[in-house]
Design a protein around this motif. Structure first.
Motif, mmCIF file in Angstrom:
data_model
loop_
_atom_site.group_PDB
_atom_site.id
_atom_site.type_symbol
_atom_site.label_atom_id
_atom_site.label_comp_id
_atom_site.label_asym_id
_atom_site.label_seq_id
_atom_site.Cartn_x
_atom_site.Cartn_y
_atom_site.Cartn_z
ATOM 1 N N THR A 243 28.419 48.706 37.340
ATOM 2 C CA THR A 243 27.936 47.649 36.455
ATOM 3 C C THR A 243 28.972 47.277 35.400
ATOM 4 O O THR A 243 28.732 46.377 34.604
ATOM 5 C CB THR A 243 26.629 48.063 35.758
ATOM 6 N N GLY A 244 30.091 47.946 35.377
ATOM 7 C CA GLY A 244 31.149 47.625 34.439
ATOM 8 C C GLY A 244 32.371 47.086 35.143
ATOM 9 O O GLY A 244 32.656 47.446 36.285
ATOM 10 N N ALA A 245 33.095 46.217 34.445
ATOM 11 C CA ALA A 245 34.255 45.582 35.046
ATOM 12 C C ALA A 245 35.319 46.592 35.477
ATOM 13 O O ALA A 245 36.054 46.358 36.433
ATOM 14 C CB ALA A 245 34.849 44.567 34.078
ATOM 15 N N GLN A 246 35.386 47.731 34.799
ATOM 16 C CA GLN A 246 36.392 48.725 35.129
ATOM 17 C C GLN A 246 36.166 49.346 36.500
ATOM 18 O O GLN A 246 37.054 50.001 37.042
ATOM 19 C CB GLN A 246 36.438 49.824 34.050
ATOM 20 N N GLY A 247 34.963 49.135 37.053
ATOM 21 C CA GLY A 247 34.664 49.669 38.367
ATOM 22 C C GLY A 247 35.115 48.785 39.511
ATOM 23 O O GLY A 247 34.863 49.112 40.662
ATOM 24 N N TYR A 248 35.783 47.704 39.205
ATOM 25 C CA TYR A 248 36.216 46.734 40.211
ATOM 26 C C TYR A 248 37.731 46.565 40.157
ATOM 27 O O TYR A 248 38.317 46.516 39.069
ATOM 28 C CB TYR A 248 35.507 45.397 39.987
ATOM 29 N N ASP A 249 38.338 46.461 41.340
ATOM 30 C CA ASP A 249 39.798 46.452 41.352
ATOM 31 C C ASP A 249 40.416 45.182 41.933
ATOM 32 O O ASP A 249 41.627 44.987 41.805
ATOM 33 C CB ASP A 249 40.330 47.671 42.122
ATOM 34 N N ILE A 250 39.629 44.351 42.553
ATOM 35 C CA ILE A 250 40.158 43.084 43.071
ATOM 36 C C ILE A 250 39.244 41.974 42.586
ATOM 37 O O ILE A 250 38.014 42.069 42.738
ATOM 38 C CB ILE A 250 40.249 43.084 44.609
ATOM 39 N N TRP A 251 39.847 40.922 42.044
ATOM 40 C CA TRP A 251 39.090 39.836 41.426
ATOM 41 C C TRP A 251 39.525 38.487 41.986
ATOM 42 O O TRP A 251 40.700 38.291 42.315
ATOM 43 C CB TRP A 251 39.329 39.822 39.913
ATOM 44 N N GLY A 252 38.561 37.583 42.039
ATOM 45 C CA GLY A 252 38.895 36.205 42.362
ATOM 46 C C GLY A 252 39.377 35.476 41.118
ATOM 47 O O GLY A 252 39.425 36.048 40.018
ATOM 48 N N GLN A 253 39.697 34.205 41.287
ATOM 49 C CA GLN A 253 40.230 33.416 40.184
ATOM 50 C C GLN A 253 39.120 32.836 39.310
ATOM 51 O O GLN A 253 39.381 32.350 38.208
ATOM 52 C CB GLN A 253 41.119 32.284 40.715
ATOM 53 N N GLY A 254 37.895 32.876 39.800
ATOM 54 C CA GLY A 254 36.764 32.377 39.036
ATOM 55 C C GLY A 254 36.423 30.937 39.357
ATOM 56 O O GLY A 254 37.276 30.151 39.780
ATOM 57 N N THR A 255 35.164 30.602 39.168
ATOM 58 C CA THR A 255 34.699 29.230 39.344
ATOM 59 C C THR A 255 33.790 28.890 38.157
ATOM 60 O O THR A 255 32.948 29.682 37.759
ATOM 61 C CB THR A 255 33.974 29.052 40.692
ATOM 62 N N GLN A 256 33.995 27.705 37.601
ATOM 63 C CA GLN A 256 33.271 27.311 36.390
ATOM 64 C C GLN A 256 31.879 26.798 36.735
ATOM 65 O O GLN A 256 31.709 25.948 37.622
ATOM 66 C CB GLN A 256 34.047 26.211 35.650
ATOM 67 N N VAL A 257 30.898 27.299 35.993
ATOM 68 C CA VAL A 257 29.526 26.803 36.078
ATOM 69 C C VAL A 257 29.134 26.326 34.681
ATOM 70 O O VAL A 257 29.233 27.076 33.718
ATOM 71 C CB VAL A 257 28.553 27.886 36.559
#
Length: 123
Positions: free
Chosen positions: A105-119
């Protein structure tokens, strides 16, 4: 090794949007996947997670009952169906890969990220 989000946009309150995250099989590697949101001036917030192997889903309280995370194993895609959107849902939405087969549930638990999409939810 990458994740690519799509599906964001400008919608009115009460509307729905479906976000998608495309990945390669090597990227996912049977790890869990998650969706995050970062509102202006706020920290990145975990919204939902899904285990890749058996599709168990997890949600933060603020989106429970409105958002639904799913995965398409054949296409290596993860989706976030968002209903009853309100202005507080405005932000950049990110898809991310967990460091393990279970979602954190925390960002530190994730190692690969997308660039994001605006909503943006606004009348």
């Amino acid at each position: 090794v990458q994740l690519v989000e799509s599906g964001g946009g400008l919608v009115q309150p009460g509307s729905s949007l479906r976000l998608s995250c495309a990945a390669s099989a090597r990227t996912i590697n049977n790890n869990a996947m998650g969706w995050f949101r970062q509102a202006p001036g706020k920290e990145r917030e975990w919204l939902a997670g899904i285990t890749w192997v058996d599709g168990r889903t997890y949600y933060t309280d603020s989106v429970m009952g409105r958002f639904s995370i799913s995965r398409d194993n054949a296409k290596n895609m993860v989706h976030l169906q968002m209903n009853s959107l309100n202005p507080e849902d405005t932000g950049v939405y990110y898809c991310a890969r967990s460091r393990s087969i279970g979602p954190y549930t925390g960002a530190q638990g994730y190692d690969i990220w997308g660039q994001g999409t605006q909503v943006t939810v606004s009348s």
